[in-house]
Design an enzyme around this catalytic site. Sequence first.
Site, PDB file in Angstrom:
ATOM      1  N   ASP A 151     -11.940  -2.040   5.187  1.00  8.30           N
ATOM      2  CA  ASP A 151     -10.678  -3.124   5.113  1.00  8.30           C
ATOM      3  C   ASP A 151     -11.609  -4.403   5.329  1.00  8.30           C
ATOM      4  OD1 ASP A 151      -8.905  -0.925   4.965  1.00  8.30           O
ATOM      5  OD2 ASP A 151      -7.868  -1.239   6.667  1.00  8.30           O
ATOM      6  N   GLU A 204       0.863  -1.196   0.249  1.00  7.41           N
ATOM      7  CA  GLU A 204      -0.181   0.061  -0.170  1.00  7.41           C
ATOM      8  C   GLU A 204       0.856   1.176  -0.010  1.00  7.41           C
ATOM      9  OE1 GLU A 204      -1.590   1.833   3.708  1.00  7.41           O
ATOM     10  OE2 GLU A 204      -1.210  -0.129   4.479  1.00  7.41           O
ATOM     11  N   LYS A 246      -5.080  -2.850  14.059  1.00  4.51           N
ATOM     12  CA  LYS A 246      -4.268  -1.664  14.975  1.00  4.51           C
ATOM     13  C   LYS A 246      -5.058  -1.878  16.581  1.00  4.51           C
ATOM     14  CE  LYS A 246      -3.575   1.293  10.941  1.00  4.51           C
ATOM     15  NZ  LYS A 246      -4.247   0.593   9.898  1.00  4.51           N
TER      16      LYS A 246
END
Length: 707
Positions: A169, A52, A186
């Site tokens: 996502d 990415e 995360k």
Amino acid sequence: MIRTPARALGSRRLTLAHTTTSARNWLRGFHMHVHPTVREALTLGKPVVALESAIVTHGMPYPRNLSVARAVEEIVRTQGAVPATVGVLDGRIHVGLGDPELRALAEREGTLKVSRRDLPYVRSQGLSGGTTVSATMIVANKAGIPVFVTGGIGGVHREGEKTLDVSADLTELGRTPVAVVSAGVKSILDIGRTLEYLETQGVCVAAFGESRDFPAFFCRKSGFQAPYHVPTEKEAAKLIAGALELGLGSGVLIAVPVPPDQAASAQEIEEAIQRALGEARVNGIVGKELTPFVLRRVNELSGGKSLESNMALIQNNARVGSRIAVALSQLQMAPGGGNDGGGRRARGAAQPAQPVVVGGINVDFIAKPKSGPLQADGQTHPGKVIQSFGGVGRNLADCLSRLGWSPLFISALGKDALSQSVLRYCSHMDMGGVAQLEGHSTATYCAVVSGSGKLTVGLGDMDVHEQITQQRVSAFEDRLLRAPLLCFDGNLPLATIRYLCDLAREHRIPVCFEPTDENEASKPFLSDSWTALTYASPNLRELRAIARALGHPGPAELPRELDAVLSVAGDLVRPLLQRLHCVVVTLGEHGVLLCGRLGSPPTVSLNPAPDEPRTPEGLFATHYPALPVPAAEIVNELGAGDSFLGGMLAGLLSGLGTGPCVGLGMLAAGFSLRSPWPISPRISTTTVNPERMRSGHWPEPRTWRID
């Protein structure tokens, strides 16, 4: 000088008439630039790792973002894979960034964070941005890259049951068949609810390494267990191959814990997260701006420890993900190991759209005298005879394959000893459309060339080409309809040519006609089939034959002096420009003449900008002089034209501008002039690319109006 006596790149249409409403076609090569190195790797089945670029544009400050991006790409290379960083520059999606493009994203201010929802707007407005996990997954899938490495994915935000703030996502993992290698989720997110949401989406989640502990980005353990566990890269590859083989349409998440010596203190990070979230609430920071803000504040509050841990886990993910990609490639390419038995990817793995070439294939016998011109005196003369492999269609498919595009080649061979030698030599090409026919002889071509490499006389046994029938070609109609470009040569029967032109017209497929010689050049022009052509590729003799077929007789004798040649070419090309947007006439030692009707100078492009100048209307021509090639280095000219066309088409398919496209064609032709083979084995993305054009002297082109 570069001489392209019989075949070289002809007309080029300025506006791509190949539109579609489907997302797959939207990203099929026209708005997506695949770097030549990535294209070559995909063509040859080498492992590729998607990366990415949101981490470059929004994850770290400059210049650290650039150095980390470079380091990650180098890690991928050292593990035996090819990095393909995905990003958007001026509305153009790139799969694989050169260092200038990577630097541009790292330095540029005001770039956007591009998720699935943002892609149409960024594309339409010509903006630049870094792709998030969801956008990178989409592009990787379209390009045929099954493994994507990132830092950590998004998830359900804390208090997401109230705010309904769920990262794209997660839904992308539920509908896009790409394996995502990350350090879990995360730690600023609600990890428990994220795992539940992934289960709802049908996403297979596996922890990598020694245990099933699901990692939390900076921390090796989150307090939650992953549903599954893969201890090695090979086991992870088997899991991914199984998912692709099933064709479920969903992704796989491989969660890799950060190395122990780089893991941050869970308690310290959690305290920093809570404080950063509180500040975000006070300041009204929500949506896609929340994560960058929280990560930045956590780094500040932890005294930089979170950033160091962030970089370490990204680099570790790159190492693990690259090894998984290598293992997956080996598994898919092994006999019976997750492929179709022919060295192709497993069913369910996305593939980049292939050009299609339909045309002749020959076994060539090329004779060259040792001294002096040949005399027709009935005597045997000393010389050198070599066997090679030619045919205009085969030559084009060969050149495109060597330049990173792997076209499906459709043709016909006899079922004899010669056909076996052809198939062995062409093993680097996609020969899935070549039929071997009982009772027919493989086409042969005997050529006698002069000491300077010019064709003196040729004799061909090409009857088998009549078996490239409409019925045989239509068996591949699904591949034809998905092709970013269709090429066919003059060896085909008239009925097959009409079928291809009708198909191209109905479905708006860009199509290139490559004449094989003066006698075959007029075939599409005997009816209205030619009006479906996007491109054609005549030399001066072939252009005269085409003009005559359209009722515009040319001169009985063609001139040799440059000014007269350019004048005659301009006259002969006018009938074609009534329908075609651009014509490139190859002029042998005089170079090429590009003619168009959309302004000055005429340009070639598969993806012209929406605001491309279209005035003043009229017919214009640009002459590109040939590159100097010492006469002593010229071996033969038979494949130079086909090499030129292949190089130029490769440039067009890669989205290059007019000058670079012409330059690539000339570079490829130069290699073949120096080779005994029609298509030089030295042609590759390493030897023929835009960087190679920056060295050496390139003659200046000249433009004028021809109407």
